[in-house]
Design a protein around this motif. Structure first.
Motif, mmCIF file in Angstrom:
data_model
loop_
_atom_site.group_PDB
_atom_site.id
_atom_site.type_symbol
_atom_site.label_atom_id
_atom_site.label_comp_id
_atom_site.label_asym_id
_atom_site.label_seq_id
_atom_site.Cartn_x
_atom_site.Cartn_y
_atom_site.Cartn_z
ATOM 1 N N VAL A 118 0.892 -1.180 0.102
ATOM 2 C CA VAL A 118 -0.105 -0.016 0.047
ATOM 3 C C VAL A 118 0.811 1.281 0.022
ATOM 4 N N HIS A 119 2.001 1.234 0.679
ATOM 5 C CA HIS A 119 2.796 2.161 0.517
ATOM 6 C C HIS A 119 3.340 2.900 -0.836
ATOM 7 N N SER A 120 3.345 1.630 -1.661
ATOM 8 C CA SER A 120 3.942 2.235 -3.093
ATOM 9 C C SER A 120 2.596 2.697 -3.864
ATOM 10 N N LEU A 121 1.685 2.823 -3.383
ATOM 11 C CA LEU A 121 0.483 3.200 -4.299
ATOM 12 C C LEU A 121 0.316 4.782 -4.523
ATOM 13 N N PRO A 122 -0.048 5.144 -5.687
ATOM 14 C CA PRO A 122 -0.348 6.765 -5.661
ATOM 15 C C PRO A 122 -1.918 7.111 -5.397
ATOM 16 N N ASN A 123 -1.855 8.400 -4.825
ATOM 17 C CA ASN A 123 -3.141 8.964 -4.779
ATOM 18 C C ASN A 123 -4.221 8.871 -5.921
ATOM 19 N N GLY A 124 -5.531 8.343 -5.392
ATOM 20 C CA GLY A 124 -6.457 7.968 -6.098
ATOM 21 C C GLY A 124 -6.956 6.404 -6.569
ATOM 22 N N CYS A 125 -6.006 5.722 -6.059
ATOM 23 C CA CYS A 125 -6.119 4.318 -6.262
ATOM 24 C C CYS A 125 -7.209 3.734 -5.167
ATOM 25 N N PHE A 126 -7.712 2.585 -5.463
ATOM 26 C CA PHE A 126 -8.702 1.958 -4.455
ATOM 27 C C PHE A 126 -8.028 0.581 -4.193
ATOM 28 N N VAL A 127 -8.138 0.229 -2.748
ATOM 29 C CA VAL A 127 -7.794 -1.085 -2.182
ATOM 30 C C VAL A 127 -8.941 -1.710 -1.501
#
Length: 206
Positions: free
Chosen positions: A138-147
Motif C-alpha cells: 500500500v505504501h507504493s500506491l499513488p493517490n487516487g487508487c482503491f484498495v
C-alpha cells in the motif's frame, strides 16, 4: 430507483445518492429499465454530466445505459477511462500518462485507444465476470487508487485510507504499517497515476 450507480468494484447498485460523473458501457438495460448484463462494450468510459446542451431520458429503450459515479477515482477503480468526445483534453492526458506508465506494451501516441481498452478490459474483469485485483504494498500506491480493506473499498490519499460510500468518503485511517493489499484499480491505470495522472476525488485536498 434505478440500478445505475457504479461502485469501486464495478458493480451496478441502487442508491439515492447522486454522482459527479456519468459513464457508458453500451446498452445494458431493457425496456423496463432493468439491467440485463454488466457491459456490452470493452470501452468503458467516463463522461461529463452535461455536454453541448444535450438532454437524455435515463435508460431510454435501445440507447446506451447512463451510469453514474461518486467521483473519477471511483470510475477508474471500476475500470472506466475518460471519454474522447466530451472530455477530449482529459482523455488525451490520460492516454499520455497511460503510455508513459506502461512502456512494456510498446504503444505510442499513434496507438488506437481501443488497444488500451483491450488491456484495461483484461484487468477489470475475468472470464467468470469477477473483479480482477492484484497485490501490492500500500505504501507504493499513488493517490487516487482503491484498495480492499476489511472487505470494503478504500481510497488511497496522502498515506490514509478513506472508506467509500455512495454518498462520499468516511473518516480515514492511517496506512497499515506492513503487508500487501488487494488493489481494485486496474494495474495499468495505477501506473498511469504514478506517471502523473491525478483523478478527481470527492474530497478536499489539504
Amino acid at each position: 430507483m434505478l440500478q445505475n450507480r457504479v461502485d469501486p468494484f464495478g458493480n451496478l447498485i441502487k442508491t439515492k445518492a447522486r454522482g459527479a460523473w456519468m459513464g457508458n458501457r453500451g446498452v445494458i438495460h431493457n425496456e423496463n429499465q432493468e439491467i440485463l448484463r454488466p457491459f456490452k462494450l470493452k470501452a468503458w468510459i467516463i463522461c461529463k454530466l452535461q455536454f453541448k446542451g444535450r438532454h437524455r431520458k435515463i435508460m431510454s429503450p435501445n440507447r446506451w445505459t447512463e451510469l453514474f459515479f461518486l467521483d473519477e477515482a471511483t470510475a477508474f477503480a471500476a475500470g472506466h477511462r475518460p471519454c474522447f468526445e466530451c472530455r477530449r483534453e482529459d482523455a488525451g492526458k490520460f492516454k499520455t500518462f497511460w503510455l508513459k506508465g506502461n512502456p512494456e506494451y510498446a504503444f505510442d501516441k499513434k496507438t488506437s485507444i481501443q488497444k488500451i481498452d483491450e488491456i484495461m478490459h483484461g484487468e477489470r474483469i475475468d472470464r467468470q465476470g469477477s473483479k480482477v485485483v492484484f497485490e501490492e504494498d500500500v505504501h507504493s500506491l499513488p493517490n487516487g487508487c482503491f484498495v480492499l480493506h476489511n472487505d470494503g473499498p478504500f481510497l488511497v490519499l496522502n498515506k490514509m485510507l478513506l472508506p467509500w460510500s455512495p454518498s462520499g468518503y468516511l473518516q480515514g485511517i492511517p496506512f497499515p504499517q506492513v503487508g500487501k493489499v488487494s488493489v481494485l484499480t486496474p494495474k495499468s491505470v495505477v501506473n498511469a497515476f504514478r506517471a502523473g495522472y491525478l483523478p478527481e476525488m470527492a474530497v478536499v485536498l489539504s
